[in-house]
Design a protein around this motif. Structure first.
Motif, PDB file in Angstrom:
ATOM      1  N   ASP A 120       0.815  -1.225   0.000  1.00  0.00           N
ATOM      2  CA  ASP A 120       0.000   0.000   0.000  1.00  0.00           C
ATOM      3  C   ASP A 120       0.844   1.269   0.000  1.00  0.00           C
ATOM      4  OD1 ASP A 120      -2.351  -1.431  -0.057  1.00  0.00           O
ATOM      5  OD2 ASP A 120      -2.602  -1.428   2.124  1.00  0.00           O
ATOM      6  N   GLY A 121       2.173   1.107  -0.010  1.00  0.00           N
ATOM      7  CA  GLY A 121       3.060   2.257  -0.133  1.00  0.00           C
ATOM      8  C   GLY A 121       3.532   2.875   1.163  1.00  0.00           C
ATOM      9  N   HIS A 122       3.307   2.197   2.292  1.00  0.00           N
ATOM     10  CA  HIS A 122       3.714   2.755   3.580  1.00  0.00           C
ATOM     11  C   HIS A 122       5.208   2.556   3.829  1.00  0.00           C
ATOM     12  CE1 HIS A 122      -0.388   3.581   4.802  1.00  0.00           C
ATOM     13  NE2 HIS A 122      -0.726   2.381   4.366  1.00  0.00           N
ATOM     14  N   GLU A 123       5.807   3.520   4.514  1.00  0.00           N
ATOM     15  CA  GLU A 123       7.206   3.445   4.881  1.00  0.00           C
ATOM     16  C   GLU A 123       7.368   2.625   6.162  1.00  0.00           C
ATOM     17  OE1 GLU A 123       9.685   4.472   3.081  1.00  0.00           O
ATOM     18  OE2 GLU A 123       8.405   5.403   1.568  1.00  0.00           O
ATOM     19  N   THR A 124       8.605   2.244   6.465  1.00  0.00           N
ATOM     20  CA  THR A 124       8.886   1.392   7.619  1.00  0.00           C
ATOM     21  C   THR A 124       8.322   1.963   8.915  1.00  0.00           C
ATOM     22  OG1 THR A 124      10.881   0.548   6.569  1.00  0.00           O
ATOM     23  CG2 THR A 124      10.740   0.314   8.951  1.00  0.00           C
ATOM     24  N   ASP A 125       8.549   3.263   9.183  1.00  0.00           N
ATOM     25  CA  ASP A 125       8.068   3.872  10.423  1.00  0.00           C
ATOM     26  C   ASP A 125       6.543   3.857  10.522  1.00  0.00           C
ATOM     27  OD1 ASP A 125      10.628   4.332  11.254  1.00  0.00           O
ATOM     28  OD2 ASP A 125      10.684   6.428  10.598  1.00  0.00           O
ATOM     29  N   GLU A 126       5.871   4.084   9.385  1.00  0.00           N
ATOM     30  CA  GLU A 126       4.414   4.061   9.368  1.00  0.00           C
ATOM     31  C   GLU A 126       3.883   2.659   9.668  1.00  0.00           C
ATOM     32  OE1 GLU A 126       3.211   7.384   6.054  1.00  0.00           O
ATOM     33  OE2 GLU A 126       4.106   5.521   5.316  1.00  0.00           O
ATOM     34  N   ILE A 127       4.546   1.658   9.076  1.00  0.00           N
ATOM     35  CA  ILE A 127       4.127   0.268   9.300  1.00  0.00           C
ATOM     36  C   ILE A 127       4.321  -0.104  10.763  1.00  0.00           C
ATOM     37  CG2 ILE A 127       4.604  -2.148   8.697  1.00  0.00           C
ATOM     38  CD1 ILE A 127       5.559  -1.085   5.936  1.00  0.00           C
ATOM     39  N   ALA A 128       5.478   0.277  11.301  1.00  0.00           N
ATOM     40  CA  ALA A 128       5.776  -0.040  12.705  1.00  0.00           C
ATOM     41  C   ALA A 128       4.731   0.574  13.635  1.00  0.00           C
ATOM     42  CB  ALA A 128       7.173   0.479  13.055  1.00  0.00           C
ATOM     43  N   LYS A 129       4.376   1.822  13.374  1.00  0.00           N
ATOM     44  CA  LYS A 129       3.403   2.504  14.227  1.00  0.00           C
ATOM     45  C   LYS A 129       2.026   1.857  14.111  1.00  0.00           C
ATOM     46  CE  LYS A 129       1.590   7.099  15.271  1.00  0.00           C
ATOM     47  NZ  LYS A 129       1.609   8.529  14.913  1.00  0.00           N
ATOM     48  N   ALA A 130       1.610   1.564  12.882  1.00  0.00           N
ATOM     49  CA  ALA A 130       0.270   1.004  12.662  1.00  0.00           C
ATOM     50  C   ALA A 130       0.128  -0.395  13.262  1.00  0.00           C
ATOM     51  CB  ALA A 130      -0.036   0.967  11.167  1.00  0.00           C
ATOM     52  N   LEU A 131       1.210  -1.182  13.187  1.00  0.00           N
ATOM     53  CA  LEU A 131       1.135  -2.571  13.644  1.00  0.00           C
ATOM     54  C   LEU A 131       1.694  -2.768  15.059  1.00  0.00           C
ATOM     55  CD1 LEU A 131       2.181  -4.427  10.349  1.00  0.00           C
ATOM     56  CD2 LEU A 131      -0.130  -3.983  11.212  1.00  0.00           C
TER      57      LEU A 131
ATOM     58  N   TYR B 180      12.566 -16.006  -0.342  1.00  0.00           N
ATOM     59  CA  TYR B 180      12.131 -16.204  -1.726  1.00  0.00           C
ATOM     60  C   TYR B 180      13.146 -15.690  -2.750  1.00  0.00           C
ATOM     61  CZ  TYR B 180       7.661 -17.395   0.359  1.00  0.00           C
ATOM     62  OH  TYR B 180       6.677 -17.983   1.103  1.00  0.00           O
ATOM     63  N   ARG B 181      14.338 -15.314  -2.252  1.00  0.00           N
ATOM     64  CA  ARG B 181      15.424 -14.854  -3.130  1.00  0.00           C
ATOM     65  C   ARG B 181      14.991 -13.664  -3.984  1.00  0.00           C
ATOM     66  NH1 ARG B 181      19.271 -19.597  -4.280  1.00  0.00           N
ATOM     67  NH2 ARG B 181      18.675 -21.105  -2.744  1.00  0.00           N
ATOM     68  N   LEU B 182      14.431 -12.666  -3.330  1.00  0.00           N
ATOM     69  CA  LEU B 182      13.943 -11.477  -4.017  1.00  0.00           C
ATOM     70  C   LEU B 182      14.915 -10.328  -3.827  1.00  0.00           C
ATOM     71  CD1 LEU B 182      10.283 -11.924  -2.767  1.00  0.00           C
ATOM     72  CD2 LEU B 182      11.205 -12.598  -4.985  1.00  0.00           C
ATOM     73  N   ARG B 183      14.827  -9.333  -4.718  1.00  0.00           N
ATOM     74  CA  ARG B 183      15.830  -8.265  -4.732  1.00  0.00           C
ATOM     75  C   ARG B 183      15.550  -7.157  -3.718  1.00  0.00           C
ATOM     76  NH1 ARG B 183      14.933  -9.367 -10.071  1.00  0.00           N
ATOM     77  NH2 ARG B 183      13.559  -7.578 -10.288  1.00  0.00           N
ATOM     78  N   ASN B 184      14.282  -6.800  -3.558  1.00  0.00           N
ATOM     79  CA  ASN B 184      13.960  -5.650  -2.718  1.00  0.00           C
ATOM     80  C   ASN B 184      12.477  -5.685  -2.331  1.00  0.00           C
ATOM     81  OD1 ASN B 184      12.582  -4.759  -5.060  1.00  0.00           O
ATOM     82  ND2 ASN B 184      14.459  -3.776  -5.799  1.00  0.00           N
ATOM     83  N   ARG B 185      12.020  -4.633  -1.678  1.00  0.00           N
ATOM     84  CA  ARG B 185      10.621  -4.574  -1.212  1.00  0.00           C
ATOM     85  C   ARG B 185       9.635  -4.649  -2.380  1.00  0.00           C
ATOM     86  NH1 ARG B 185      10.258  -0.950   3.945  1.00  0.00           N
ATOM     87  NH2 ARG B 185       8.369  -0.140   2.996  1.00  0.00           N
ATOM     88  N   ALA B 186       9.908  -3.893  -3.430  1.00  0.00           N
ATOM     89  CA  ALA B 186       8.990  -3.884  -4.579  1.00  0.00           C
ATOM     90  C   ALA B 186       8.894  -5.272  -5.211  1.00  0.00           C
ATOM     91  CB  ALA B 186       9.461  -2.860  -5.607  1.00  0.00           C
TER      92      ALA B 186
END
Length: 201
Positions: A154-165, A183-189
């Motif tokens: 949904d496009g939230h940044e780390t700090d926003e996710i931490a606060k919400a959860l 899963y051997r993935l490159r990044n968040r996207a």
């Protein structure tokens, strides 16, 4: 009739690579390039579809000229097929099915942006996909991982996710790292795209 589609072949077995190259050379709609040359489509021939093969598919797709990938394997289980498609394979054939005509059709389809999967394999994918959406929610991703990844999607940044959860930022970062590593993935996207395509979200 347009220009032939350029294709190259990658296989661990040089005899298999030579045989496949020879078969494709007999088809006027494709032009076989040298293994290291840029081509519109790369045919990758393997025994099993494991983590290293998925890494190879991703690496091939990530090349500067962004070739499509047709994956030919000895056998492919439904779960492996899902992971291969999620990794970027445009075509998926069993080795016993990959005669010159069938392989050429898969190459041409991949070059035009279509995905080719054997009919019985497609049935298995559909059945597995239906159960995977429910089983993946309970086995492949934990509730915490799914919650974090959903917020990343949904496009939230780390700090926003931490606060919400109600987690620490370090925990959120660790969760994302665990998912990308598993899963051997490159990044968040890439993690979000993979999870959506594989039915994990």
């Amino acid at each position: 009739m347009g220009e032939p589609v350029s294709v190259n072949v990658m296989a661990l077995d040089p005899v298999l690579e030579a045989g496949t190259t020879s078969a494709l050379n007999s088809c006027p709609d494709v032009a076989v390039a040298m293994p290291r040359d840029a081509a519109a489509v790369t045919v990758v021939i393997v025994d099993d579809v494991g983590g290293e093969v998925l890494d190879l598919v991703r690496a091939t797709r990530a090349a500067a000229h962004r070739p499509e990938v047709v994956l030919v394997a000895t056998d492919v289980a439904p779960a492996e097929a899902l992971h291969a498609i999620a990794a970027g394979a445009r075509g998926l054939l069993r080795r016993r099915e990959a005669g010159a005509a069938r392989l050429t059709r898969a190459v041409l389809a991949a070059a035009s942006g279509d995905c080719t999967v054997s009919p019985d394999m497609l049935d298995g994918l559909l059945e597995h996909g239906t159960s995977a959406r429910s089983s993946a929610r309970t086995t492949n991703l934990s509730e915490r991982e799914r919650a974090v990844l959903t917020m990343v999607a949904d496009g939230h940044e780390t700090d926003e996710i931490a606060k919400a959860l109600c987690y620490s930022a370090r925990t959120v970062t660790s969760v994302v790292h665990d998912i990308t590593h598993r899963y051997r993935l490159r990044n968040r996207a890439h993690a979000v795209a993979y999870a959506l395509r594989a039915g994990l979200l």
